[in-house]
Design a protein around this motif. Structure first.
Motif, short mmCIF file in Angstrom:
data_model
loop_
_atom_site.label_atom_id
_atom_site.label_comp_id
_atom_site.label_asym_id
_atom_site.label_seq_id
_atom_site.Cartn_x
_atom_site.Cartn_y
_atom_site.Cartn_z
N LYS A 28 0.82 -1.22 0.00
CA LYS A 28 0.00 0.00 0.00
C LYS A 28 0.86 1.27 0.00
O LYS A 28 0.48 2.27 -0.62
CB LYS A 28 -0.94 0.00 1.22
CG LYS A 28 -2.07 -1.00 1.05
CD LYS A 28 -3.03 -0.95 2.20
CE LYS A 28 -4.18 -1.92 1.94
NZ LYS A 28 -5.14 -1.97 3.03
N ASN A 29 2.00 1.23 0.68
CA ASN A 29 2.87 2.41 0.69
C ASN A 29 3.43 2.69 -0.70
O ASN A 29 3.52 3.85 -1.13
CB ASN A 29 4.05 2.20 1.66
CG ASN A 29 3.59 2.31 3.09
OD1 ASN A 29 2.55 2.91 3.38
ND2 ASN A 29 4.35 1.71 4.00
N ASP A 30 3.78 1.62 -1.39
CA ASP A 30 4.30 1.75 -2.75
C ASP A 30 3.20 2.31 -3.66
O ASP A 30 3.45 3.19 -4.49
CB ASP A 30 4.77 0.36 -3.22
CG ASP A 30 5.63 0.43 -4.47
OD1 ASP A 30 6.25 1.48 -4.70
OD2 ASP A 30 5.68 -0.58 -5.21
N SER A 58 -4.19 13.77 -0.47
CA SER A 58 -3.71 12.51 0.14
C SER A 58 -4.89 11.69 0.65
O SER A 58 -4.86 10.46 0.66
CB SER A 58 -2.69 12.77 1.23
OG SER A 58 -3.11 13.81 2.03
N ALA A 90 0.72 4.21 -2.73
CA ALA A 90 0.53 5.63 -2.38
C ALA A 90 1.63 6.47 -3.02
O ALA A 90 1.35 7.57 -3.54
CB ALA A 90 0.54 5.79 -0.85
N ALA A 91 2.87 5.97 -3.01
CA ALA A 91 3.98 6.72 -3.61
C ALA A 91 3.75 6.88 -5.11
O ALA A 91 3.96 7.97 -5.67
CB ALA A 91 5.30 5.99 -3.34
N GLU A 106 -5.64 7.89 -0.35
CA GLU A 106 -5.88 6.90 0.71
C GLU A 106 -7.20 6.16 0.47
O GLU A 106 -7.28 4.93 0.55
CB GLU A 106 -5.95 7.67 2.03
CG GLU A 106 -5.74 6.89 3.30
CD GLU A 106 -5.90 7.82 4.50
OE1 GLU A 106 -6.79 7.57 5.31
OE2 GLU A 106 -5.16 8.83 4.58
#
Ligand SMILES: Cc1cn([C@H]2C[C@H](O)[C@@H](COP(=O)(O)OP(=O)(O)OP(=O)(O)O)O2)c(=O)[nH]c1=O
Length: 189
Positions: free
Chosen positions: A85-87, A130, A89-90, A134
């Motif tokens: 999920k972080n990837d 953001s 979001a990036a 999300e």
């Protein structure tokens, strides 16, 4: 003679069905390496070839195998499927408010012959907060898609405009594929 789609992607299976072609699906075991140092269109074609050749080992010599690979390119940097999920979001943060390119490489393998091509579509994202990023990630849609979005799903809400083949963005450029199949002796129209 059978036509085989070397892909696990349900989108590719649906798009190929649109052509009316009768085909079988055999999934390749290839892991893409998007870090290879080569122009993005060559990278997408190389991956498409790897997928088709991997499946060709398991079929009859006169079968025709179709492989494809879709990547997202922003400022020369290649985005494949997000690792987490972080990837995601990036990737979505980088794509927001900007124009990027989606490239699908396609390979059609027939015996010892291989016909290759690619399609390139420019996609402009709208500005995103953001919170919106999300919320989109929370839908679960980004995780198995190059660039962490699906234009054919909720990701349509991210896209301001496109220039080029729509089906290319979804994962299989049908006109490019029709030209390659024609070279292999299969006419879709
Ligand atoms: C940009 C974008 C990609 N995608 C998908 C198409 C592909 O399935 C995926 C890119 O990953 P790929 O590695 O091209 O394909 P895959 O791993 O899903 O399937 P296979 O290798 O077995 O053929 O991203 C969409 O569905 N919609 C989009 O808008």
């Amino acid at each position: 003679m059978e036509i085989i789609l070397a892909s696990s992607s349900p989108r590719r299976q649906q798009l190929l069905s649109l052509t009316g072609l009768r085909f079988k699906v055999i999934v390749s075991q290839v892991e893409e390496d998007n870090a290879k140092d080569m122009p993005p269109q060559e990278l997408a074609i190389a991956h498409a070839c790897e997928k088709a050749f991997d499946v060709s080992k398991h079929v009859c010599g006169d079968d025709i195998i179709i492989g494809a690979d879709t990547i997202v390119v922003l400022d020369g940097k290649v985005f494949g499927k997000p690792t987490d999920k972080n990837d995601a979001a990036a990737m979505l943060t980088a794509l927001a408010g900007r124009e990027h390119i989606v490239i699908s490489g396609v390979a059609v393998v027939k015996g010892q012959q291989v016909f290759t091509g690619y399609s390139s579509t420019s996609v402009k994202f709208r500005q995103l907060t953001s919170k919106q990023i999300e919320n989109y990630i929370a839908t679960g849609e980004p995780m198995d898609k190059a660039g962490a979005y699906a234009i054919q799903g909720r990701g349509a809400l991210l896209v301001e405009k496109i220039d080029g083949c729509y089906n290319n963005v979804v994962g299989l450029p049908l006109v490019t594929l029709a030209e390659l199949l024609s070279m292999a002796g299969v006419e879709l129209l």
